[in-house]
Design a protein around this motif. Structure first.
Motif, PDB file in Angstrom:
ATOM      1  N   ASN A 252      -0.983   1.313 -16.334  1.00  0.00           N
ATOM      2  CA  ASN A 252      -1.426  -0.086 -16.344  1.00  0.00           C
ATOM      3  C   ASN A 252      -2.939  -0.192 -16.438  1.00  0.00           C
ATOM      4  O   ASN A 252      -3.477  -1.064 -17.126  1.00  0.00           O
ATOM      5  CB  ASN A 252      -0.939  -0.806 -15.093  1.00  0.00           C
ATOM      6  N   THR A 253      -3.632   0.704 -15.720  1.00  0.00           N
ATOM      7  CA  THR A 253      -5.094   0.702 -15.771  1.00  0.00           C
ATOM      8  C   THR A 253      -5.584   1.032 -17.170  1.00  0.00           C
ATOM      9  O   THR A 253      -6.504   0.394 -17.701  1.00  0.00           O
ATOM     10  CB  THR A 253      -5.667   1.706 -14.757  1.00  0.00           C
ATOM     11  N   MET A 254      -4.971   2.027 -17.797  1.00  0.00           N
ATOM     12  CA  MET A 254      -5.417   2.452 -19.120  1.00  0.00           C
ATOM     13  C   MET A 254      -5.162   1.378 -20.167  1.00  0.00           C
ATOM     14  O   MET A 254      -5.997   1.152 -21.060  1.00  0.00           O
ATOM     15  CB  MET A 254      -4.714   3.754 -19.502  1.00  0.00           C
ATOM     16  N   TYR A 255      -4.041   0.685 -20.086  1.00  0.00           N
ATOM     17  CA  TYR A 255      -3.788  -0.392 -21.043  1.00  0.00           C
ATOM     18  C   TYR A 255      -4.812  -1.509 -20.888  1.00  0.00           C
ATOM     19  O   TYR A 255      -5.226  -2.132 -21.873  1.00  0.00           O
ATOM     20  CB  TYR A 255      -2.378  -0.944 -20.863  1.00  0.00           C
ATOM     21  N   ARG A 256      -5.235  -1.765 -19.673  1.00  0.00           N
ATOM     22  CA  ARG A 256      -6.275  -2.769 -19.454  1.00  0.00           C
ATOM     23  C   ARG A 256      -7.598  -2.298 -20.062  1.00  0.00           C
ATOM     24  O   ARG A 256      -8.345  -3.079 -20.651  1.00  0.00           O
ATOM     25  CB  ARG A 256      -6.426  -3.004 -17.952  1.00  0.00           C
ATOM     26  N   MET A 257      -7.879  -0.996 -19.969  1.00  0.00           N
ATOM     27  CA  MET A 257      -9.123  -0.455 -20.509  1.00  0.00           C
ATOM     28  C   MET A 257      -9.158  -0.497 -22.037  1.00  0.00           C
ATOM     29  O   MET A 257     -10.170  -0.859 -22.633  1.00  0.00           O
ATOM     30  CB  MET A 257      -9.333   0.971 -20.004  1.00  0.00           C
ATOM     31  N   VAL A 258      -8.059  -0.126 -22.686  1.00  0.00           N
ATOM     32  CA  VAL A 258      -8.068  -0.099 -24.150  1.00  0.00           C
ATOM     33  C   VAL A 258      -8.131  -1.506 -24.727  1.00  0.00           C
ATOM     34  O   VAL A 258      -8.373  -1.679 -25.933  1.00  0.00           O
ATOM     35  CB  VAL A 258      -6.845   0.656 -24.719  1.00  0.00           C
ATOM     36  N   ASP A 259      -7.967  -2.502 -23.883  1.00  0.00           N
ATOM     37  CA  ASP A 259      -8.056  -3.891 -24.322  1.00  0.00           C
ATOM     38  C   ASP A 259      -9.471  -4.439 -24.191  1.00  0.00           C
ATOM     39  O   ASP A 259      -9.663  -5.648 -24.079  1.00  0.00           O
ATOM     40  CB  ASP A 259      -7.080  -4.756 -23.507  1.00  0.00           C
ATOM     41  N   GLY A 260     -10.486  -3.532 -24.183  1.00  0.00           N
ATOM     42  CA  GLY A 260     -11.842  -4.049 -24.207  1.00  0.00           C
ATOM     43  C   GLY A 260     -12.864  -3.357 -23.344  1.00  0.00           C
ATOM     44  O   GLY A 260     -13.933  -3.915 -23.093  1.00  0.00           O
ATOM     45  N   ASP A 261     -12.607  -2.139 -22.861  1.00  0.00           N
ATOM     46  CA  ASP A 261     -13.574  -1.412 -22.029  1.00  0.00           C
ATOM     47  C   ASP A 261     -14.685  -0.841 -22.914  1.00  0.00           C
ATOM     48  O   ASP A 261     -14.429  -0.027 -23.802  1.00  0.00           O
ATOM     49  CB  ASP A 261     -12.857  -0.281 -21.285  1.00  0.00           C
ATOM     50  N   ALA A 262     -15.923  -1.251 -22.655  1.00  0.00           N
ATOM     51  CA  ALA A 262     -17.053  -0.787 -23.459  1.00  0.00           C
ATOM     52  C   ALA A 262     -17.239   0.720 -23.396  1.00  0.00           C
ATOM     53  O   ALA A 262     -17.742   1.333 -24.345  1.00  0.00           O
ATOM     54  CB  ALA A 262     -18.336  -1.493 -23.002  1.00  0.00           C
ATOM     55  N   LEU A 263     -16.838   1.336 -22.285  1.00  0.00           N
ATOM     56  CA  LEU A 263     -17.028   2.782 -22.148  1.00  0.00           C
ATOM     57  C   LEU A 263     -16.218   3.564 -23.170  1.00  0.00           C
ATOM     58  O   LEU A 263     -16.625   4.651 -23.593  1.00  0.00           O
ATOM     59  CB  LEU A 263     -16.646   3.212 -20.730  1.00  0.00           C
ATOM     60  N   LEU A 264     -15.091   3.014 -23.608  1.00  0.00           N
ATOM     61  CA  LEU A 264     -14.236   3.741 -24.544  1.00  0.00           C
ATOM     62  C   LEU A 264     -14.854   3.864 -25.934  1.00  0.00           C
ATOM     63  O   LEU A 264     -14.366   4.645 -26.757  1.00  0.00           O
ATOM     64  CB  LEU A 264     -12.859   3.079 -24.633  1.00  0.00           C
ATOM     65  N   ARG A 265     -15.931   3.132 -26.182  1.00  0.00           N
ATOM     66  CA  ARG A 265     -16.661   3.339 -27.446  1.00  0.00           C
ATOM     67  C   ARG A 265     -17.312   4.712 -27.484  1.00  0.00           C
ATOM     68  O   ARG A 265     -17.655   5.214 -28.557  1.00  0.00           O
ATOM     69  CB  ARG A 265     -17.743   2.268 -27.606  1.00  0.00           C
ATOM     70  N   TYR A 266     -17.477   5.317 -26.320  1.00  0.00           N
ATOM     71  CA  TYR A 266     -18.182   6.598 -26.219  1.00  0.00           C
ATOM     72  C   TYR A 266     -17.275   7.698 -25.654  1.00  0.00           C
ATOM     73  O   TYR A 266     -17.762   8.762 -25.282  1.00  0.00           O
ATOM     74  CB  TYR A 266     -19.416   6.435 -25.328  1.00  0.00           C
ATOM     75  N   ALA A 267     -15.973   7.435 -25.596  1.00  0.00           N
ATOM     76  CA  ALA A 267     -15.045   8.391 -24.985  1.00  0.00           C
ATOM     77  C   ALA A 267     -13.765   8.493 -25.807  1.00  0.00           C
ATOM     78  O   ALA A 267     -13.144   7.471 -26.113  1.00  0.00           O
ATOM     79  CB  ALA A 267     -14.703   7.953 -23.556  1.00  0.00           C
ATOM     80  N   THR A 268     -13.383   9.716 -26.171  1.00  0.00           N
ATOM     81  CA  THR A 268     -12.167   9.956 -26.943  1.00  0.00           C
ATOM     82  C   THR A 268     -11.314  10.998 -26.231  1.00  0.00           C
ATOM     83  O   THR A 268     -11.775  12.126 -26.005  1.00  0.00           O
ATOM     84  CB  THR A 268     -12.497  10.451 -28.363  1.00  0.00           C
ATOM     85  N   THR A 269     -10.101  10.646 -25.890  1.00  0.00           N
ATOM     86  CA  THR A 269      -9.206  11.576 -25.211  1.00  0.00           C
ATOM     87  C   THR A 269      -8.602  12.547 -26.218  1.00  0.00           C
ATOM     88  O   THR A 269      -8.031  12.127 -27.236  1.00  0.00           O
ATOM     89  CB  THR A 269      -8.091  10.817 -24.478  1.00  0.00           C
ATOM     90  N   THR A 270      -8.710  13.848 -25.926  1.00  0.00           N
ATOM     91  CA  THR A 270      -8.227  14.882 -26.842  1.00  0.00           C
ATOM     92  C   THR A 270      -7.108  15.735 -26.251  1.00  0.00           C
ATOM     93  O   THR A 270      -6.584  16.621 -26.932  1.00  0.00           O
ATOM     94  CB  THR A 270      -9.389  15.799 -27.280  1.00  0.00           C
ATOM     95  N   ALA A 271      -6.737  15.515 -25.000  1.00  0.00           N
ATOM     96  CA  ALA A 271      -5.596  16.182 -24.371  1.00  0.00           C
ATOM     97  C   ALA A 271      -5.089  15.268 -23.261  1.00  0.00           C
ATOM     98  O   ALA A 271      -5.896  14.619 -22.579  1.00  0.00           O
ATOM     99  CB  ALA A 271      -5.974  17.545 -23.813  1.00  0.00           C
ATOM    100  N   SER A 272      -3.772  15.215 -23.074  1.00  0.00           N
ATOM    101  CA  SER A 272      -3.228  14.251 -22.123  1.00  0.00           C
ATOM    102  C   SER A 272      -1.858  14.697 -21.646  1.00  0.00           C
ATOM    103  O   SER A 272      -1.011  15.115 -22.448  1.00  0.00           O
ATOM    104  CB  SER A 272      -3.113  12.873 -22.798  1.00  0.00           C
TER     105      SER A 272
END
Length: 281
Positions: A252-272
């Motif tokens: 739930n937290t991650m879905y909220r983040m991908v809906d507009g978190d500015a930090l994700l412009r500088y962060a790319t997940t490569t393993a999960s």
């Protein structure tokens, strides 16, 4: 092999002592244990945790892979680095002891990915900010948000590549707006010890921007519980590790983040991957 001897082979005597400090002899170390300076994080296609004599100065945590963690918009995860059957976290303040333990504790299966992590002395990440999202602090919060009744917990493990150059090209003021915190002391832009999402400027604007990380990831707005974050830096970014009672806390937290978190412009997940960290036998 007896129960006590097997635990000593896997964890070392000092780690056993930490279990009592955690409030239950069945809970694994390395979850609520204070973060140590070095970590070896690996994910394997293996069914059972390894056994070996290791230094008593390290803590070892393991978990079995579980389903239910989706791929999120913006993720760039290759099939080999998505999911996994076994998670192994080896932490310690002595880098040599961690490395030695990692060489001894090799599961009987194929390695998917591995990274060596570290904590900066000031506990900042590679972007120069402390990880300061709301986390469980009291014994009651740990019981309600981290541990399940049987002594298990759920771990989410994500390797995140950070755009160091792009972020550091921003002014410090803009960097602080991305995080929603001051850089030099990690105090929220709203002031005080806790994030105040309602704080406004005299002009009626929110002090913490709508796309700031502390706002987008805040449990009140994400509709999620608290997660215990135990992340480490690595050469290219951040080894994000969180422990929580339910997987949906992170999802739930991650879905909220991908809906507009500015930090994700500088962060790319490569393993999960996600894992159930069981209690000790």
């Amino acid at each position: 092999m007896g129960q006590l001897s097997r635990r000593r082979l896997l964890y070392g005597a000092a780690a056993l002592g930490l279990l009592g400090a955690c409030g239950s002899p069945g809970r694994q170390p390395g979850v609520v244990t204070p973060p140590q300076l070095h970590a070896d994080i690996s994910v394997w296609d293996a069914t059972a945790p390894p056994s070996a004599q290791v230094s008593s100065s390290v803590t070892v945590t393991w978990g079995h892979g579980i389903s239910g963690l989706p791929e999120f918009p913006g993720d760039a995860v290759r099939p080999q680095e998505l999911g996994g059957k076994l998670f192994l976290q080896i932490c310690g303040d002595d880098a040599d002891a961690v490395s030695d333990a990692a060489s001894r504790l090799r599961p009987d299966g194929q390695l998917r990915w591995r990274e060596q992590g570290f904590c900066n002395s000031d506990r900042t990440n590679g972007l120069g900010f402390k990880d300061g999202i709301v986390v469980p602090k009291t014994a009651q919060e740990f019981e309600q948000e981290v541990w399940l009744p049987d002594g298990s917990t759920i771990a989410v493990v994500r390797r995140i590549k950070l755009d160091f150059a792009g972020f550091k090209a921003l002014s410090v003021a803009d960097q602080e707006r991305v995080f929603g915190r001051r850089k030099h002391d990690a105090v929220p832009l709203s002031g005080g010890d806790e994030v105040d999402l309602s704080a406004k400027t005299p002009d009626g604007e929110y002090v913490i921007p709508a796309d700031a990380h502390v706002r987008r990831a805040h449990p009140l707005l994400a509709g999620a519980g608290l997660m215990l974050r135990r992340s480490y830096n690595f050469a290219d970014g951040l080894l994000f590790i969180s422990y929580q009672r339910e997987l949906k806390t992170f999802v739930n937290t991650m879905y909220r983040m991908v809906d507009g978190d500015a930090l994700l412009r500088y962060a790319t997940t490569t393993a999960s991957a996600a894992f159930r960290v069981p209690p000790l036998d």
